[in-house]
Write a protein that holds these residues in place. Sequence first.
Motif, short mmCIF file in Angstrom:
data_model
loop_
_atom_site.label_atom_id
_atom_site.label_comp_id
_atom_site.label_asym_id
_atom_site.label_seq_id
_atom_site.Cartn_x
_atom_site.Cartn_y
_atom_site.Cartn_z
N THR A 96 0.82 -1.10 0.06
CA THR A 96 0.10 -0.04 0.07
C THR A 96 0.78 1.35 -0.01
OG1 THR A 96 -1.66 -1.02 1.17
CG2 THR A 96 -1.76 1.36 1.20
N ILE A 151 2.15 1.98 -3.58
CA ILE A 151 0.73 2.47 -4.38
C ILE A 151 0.71 4.08 -4.12
CG2 ILE A 151 -1.51 2.69 -4.61
CD1 ILE A 151 -1.60 -0.52 -4.14
N GLN A 154 1.62 7.53 -6.42
CA GLN A 154 0.74 8.54 -6.95
C GLN A 154 0.31 9.81 -6.04
OE1 GLN A 154 -2.62 5.59 -7.57
NE2 GLN A 154 -3.19 5.57 -5.32
N GLU A 203 -8.34 -4.98 -5.68
CA GLU A 203 -7.69 -3.83 -6.13
C GLU A 203 -8.92 -3.06 -6.92
OE1 GLU A 203 -4.81 -3.11 -5.33
OE2 GLU A 203 -4.18 -5.14 -4.55
N LYS A 249 -9.98 1.33 -8.51
CA LYS A 249 -9.72 2.50 -9.01
C LYS A 249 -10.87 3.36 -8.61
CE LYS A 249 -6.41 1.39 -12.69
NZ LYS A 249 -5.33 1.91 -11.82
N SER A 302 -5.33 4.52 -8.10
CA SER A 302 -5.38 3.18 -7.46
C SER A 302 -5.71 3.14 -5.88
CB SER A 302 -4.06 2.36 -7.65
OG SER A 302 -3.70 2.26 -8.90
N ARG A 359 -7.50 0.18 -2.82
CA ARG A 359 -7.49 -1.37 -2.64
C ARG A 359 -8.49 -1.50 -1.41
NH1 ARG A 359 -1.53 -3.16 -1.33
NH2 ARG A 359 -1.82 -3.94 -3.32
#
Length: 256
Positions: free
Chosen positions: A7, A10, A14, A183, A185, A195, A197
Amino acid sequence: MNQPISTESIYNAQATNWLRSEKILLSDFTARPRVLEALGKIKDQDILDFGCGEGYVSRMLIEAGVKSIFGVDSSAEMIAQAQSMAKELKLSNATYTVGNAVSFNQFPQTRFDKAIAVFLFNYLTIEEMTQVMSKVRSLLVAGGTFVFTVPHPCLPFMREESPPFYFEHGEKSYLDGINKTFEGKIWRRDGVPVSVRCVHKTFAHYFEALAKAGFNSLPEVKELAVTDEHLAFDPEFFGPLKGYPLHVLFKVKVND
């Protein structure tokens, strides 16, 4: 077999897509304003923000008059964004630090008036979530309030994998997907997806975790969705989600 990306990775990758000073993400419209609404009186209060991200919600709370905000997030890049914005806006009452909500214990004070966790628990297992809830319970003053939001447990099984919000449940069903990571979006209004989750839980798991954590009153529960106002504002963006339960907001108070 390849290990799933963490995580932290991710969100580090971004972080710039999350940075904003106004509503742009779907959930900035459908969920975050409801958190402020649920908190009620916050002027001159100390607030704990678990899973604070780049500080968007905490900046809203500061604007509303809180005494202080202490934010924790596992993503170093998101925290760097929060710290940069706090410095730029001269928010001396906002403190942000990198930390895992499950193991973090370096709080600047022993009690907070209120606590929030905006889309934190969808990244934790049931066991981890229960540990964090217990920690929050121990840090709240008598009469304190805890508000948190999560993706609606039913959403992954109700919507096809298309914009502006979805989770991939694969072959898992509502009951056999428990503690499995889906997962997904979620989109910004400018067309940029980010993204997300969800470690799947049922409604029962949230109630059970709150009870195990020591919250001894029933929470208020609100299922959040797009509204007529959202549809009138941007029918193209919000229209595909009309009628779907998107998120759930829980509000629970410390009674002793």
